[in-house]
Design an enzyme around this catalytic site. Sequence first.
Site, short mmCIF file in Angstrom:
data_model
loop_
_atom_site.label_atom_id
_atom_site.label_comp_id
_atom_site.label_asym_id
_atom_site.label_seq_id
_atom_site.Cartn_x
_atom_site.Cartn_y
_atom_site.Cartn_z
N ASP A 294 0.82 -1.26 -0.08
CA ASP A 294 0.04 0.12 -0.18
C ASP A 294 0.81 1.28 0.01
O ASP A 294 2.08 1.21 0.30
CB ASP A 294 -0.94 -0.04 1.22
CG ASP A 294 -2.01 1.13 1.12
OD1 ASP A 294 -2.48 1.54 0.27
OD2 ASP A 294 -2.44 1.54 2.10
N HIS A 295 0.35 2.37 -0.63
CA HIS A 295 1.00 3.44 -0.36
C HIS A 295 0.69 4.34 0.93
O HIS A 295 -0.48 4.44 1.37
CB HIS A 295 0.60 4.58 -1.49
CG HIS A 295 1.14 4.22 -2.86
ND1 HIS A 295 0.37 3.91 -3.99
CD2 HIS A 295 2.46 3.69 -3.14
CE1 HIS A 295 0.86 3.77 -5.08
NE2 HIS A 295 2.49 3.52 -4.56
N PHE A 475 -5.19 4.81 0.19
CA PHE A 475 -5.99 3.84 -0.34
C PHE A 475 -5.77 3.08 -1.55
O PHE A 475 -6.58 2.63 -2.48
CB PHE A 475 -7.52 4.64 -0.70
CG PHE A 475 -7.65 5.94 0.26
CD1 PHE A 475 -7.69 5.63 1.52
CD2 PHE A 475 -7.70 7.07 -0.41
CE1 PHE A 475 -8.10 6.68 2.36
CE2 PHE A 475 -7.95 8.13 0.53
CZ PHE A 475 -8.17 8.06 1.68
N HIS A 476 -4.43 2.24 -1.63
CA HIS A 476 -4.17 1.67 -2.63
C HIS A 476 -3.46 0.31 -2.18
O HIS A 476 -2.52 -0.17 -2.58
CB HIS A 476 -3.24 2.55 -3.31
CG HIS A 476 -3.36 3.78 -3.81
ND1 HIS A 476 -2.36 4.58 -4.20
CD2 HIS A 476 -4.48 4.17 -4.22
CE1 HIS A 476 -3.16 5.80 -4.56
NE2 HIS A 476 -4.50 5.58 -4.59
N PRO A 477 -4.31 -0.52 -1.45
CA PRO A 477 -3.93 -1.85 -1.17
C PRO A 477 -3.93 -2.78 -2.28
O PRO A 477 -5.14 -2.76 -3.21
CB PRO A 477 -4.97 -2.34 -0.13
CG PRO A 477 -6.11 -1.57 -0.47
CD PRO A 477 -5.77 -0.11 -0.96
#
Length: 552
Positions: A294-295, A475-477
């Site tokens: 994630d980010h 919000f990038h899993p």
Amino acid sequence: MRDEEFDYIVVGAGSAGCVLAGRLSEDPATRVLLLEAGPVDRSLWIHLPIGYGKTMWSPTYNWRFETDPDPNMNGRRIYWPRGKTLGGSSSINGLIYIRGQREDYDHWAALGNAGWGYDDVLPYFIRSEGNQRGANAFHGGDGPLKVSDIAAKHELIEAFISGARQIGVPRTGDFNGAAQEGAGYYQLTTHKGWRCSTAKAYLVPARHRPNLRIETDALASRLVFDGRRAVGVSYRQGGEMKTARCRAEVLLSAGSIQSPQLLQLSGIGPRALLERMGIPVVHELPGVGENLQDHLQIRLGYECSKPITTNDQLNSWFGQAGMGLEWLMRRTGPLAVGINQGGCFMRALKDANGRPVAATPDIQFHVATLSADMAGGKVHPYSGFTMSVCQLRPESRGHVRIRSLDAAEPPEMQPNYLATELDRATTVAGVKAARAIAEAPAMRPYVKREVKPGADAASDADLLEFCRNNGATIFHPTGTCRMGSDPLAVVDARLRVHGVAGLRVVDCSAMPTLVSGNTNAPAVMMAEKAVDMIREDVRAAAAATTTSETKT
């Protein structure tokens, strides 16, 4: 429903699932069932771009996940919003249209995933995109996913772009063109002042087709197998358990949390985990739920010297009325933009000689003309703005593992942020780069004070501690059902789950490594490409059958 059979069952009507259902149902001879755990996307806050601030905490349209305590974040739980409605996270996200870097996809191919290099995937980005600027070598002009410019330049964003240039980052008009590096305005998945989710782009034109069935409030509970072939899905709807069956394939598009969760609940995953939970093993795949990436977002908050921020508009009845009137009359202004307007991709981490360590940008900025304690929170009472930074290609890896037999119970989610020295150094370098831009001559007239992290955070150790105490997801899993051919891979290069038939995973969980940017556009690309692969495989199977019959 129990007596009906479909060709394809798509699990999850999110960024990828809506694309699959819309495209596959273009063939009137193909019957498609789309299952979505959430409700229909009726809320105005979904469709109004600034409504992101409302849906961020909605129990109706958002799963509102929390991670397990992360030891690298001083034991904090991190809030992970994920969409729970038609359109999935594309219905509640920040609207930013970014694809990542050419090198991201060439790296996928170099890992052994044939057909996923940049030149392979670019046609699918172009096919999906309806950019208001029209078509060119990098963009599509008439695709279903509408992409728009931010209509008006903002004084504060202009100062940020100039400040970035003053520290060596050029201005760019297109982060998705020949090169990503630069500072400029984001393009957004909006159209004429409205959000363009994948539900709007792909389902609205398809939803009245007689060969497409859309079931909402339908939570997939487990996959149904005949031996090692997926033949259906059991799901809960209206307090009743139902089963739908398919002739061709089940397509999992439930996202990087719930796709591995559903595989594990269905007996596909690490043997020790399945046996501990009392789940019969259909096929052992140790990589299911591993490789989570994630980010990590670090938000720097500033008080602005001029009353030109969205805080000022939102904190006054006159300002709110003006925003509303501008949107009603022209479909422009803050209501049509959402939160973040400006962006920057740069190489922040430097070696001992001051040279960039990475060959391509390693940090992304999201610049908002408002400030709040958290994304989607109430804005501060003063003129404020936010510069958020995130490391683009983290080395840290976490996992997703079930801890209940109930699909409604969230699994264990451990992101394991900042687990490596490179991740820690790059993240601190990103914070220092943001400070450098804020201190550049172009930005100085707009910075009254740095609210967070504040003057007391001076050393690298101070900044790292600030990151541990304040970092949050952007919000990038991704990556939990990763593509590959090694023992820990879950799907092959055609997104078929290893070791079983009739089952693919088509969402960001199949990414072997996280792309250098926002993940919505890549998810759409992956689904567009998956549709072509599915059709190719059907034709190949039909041709093989014909050849076999001819020989017989």
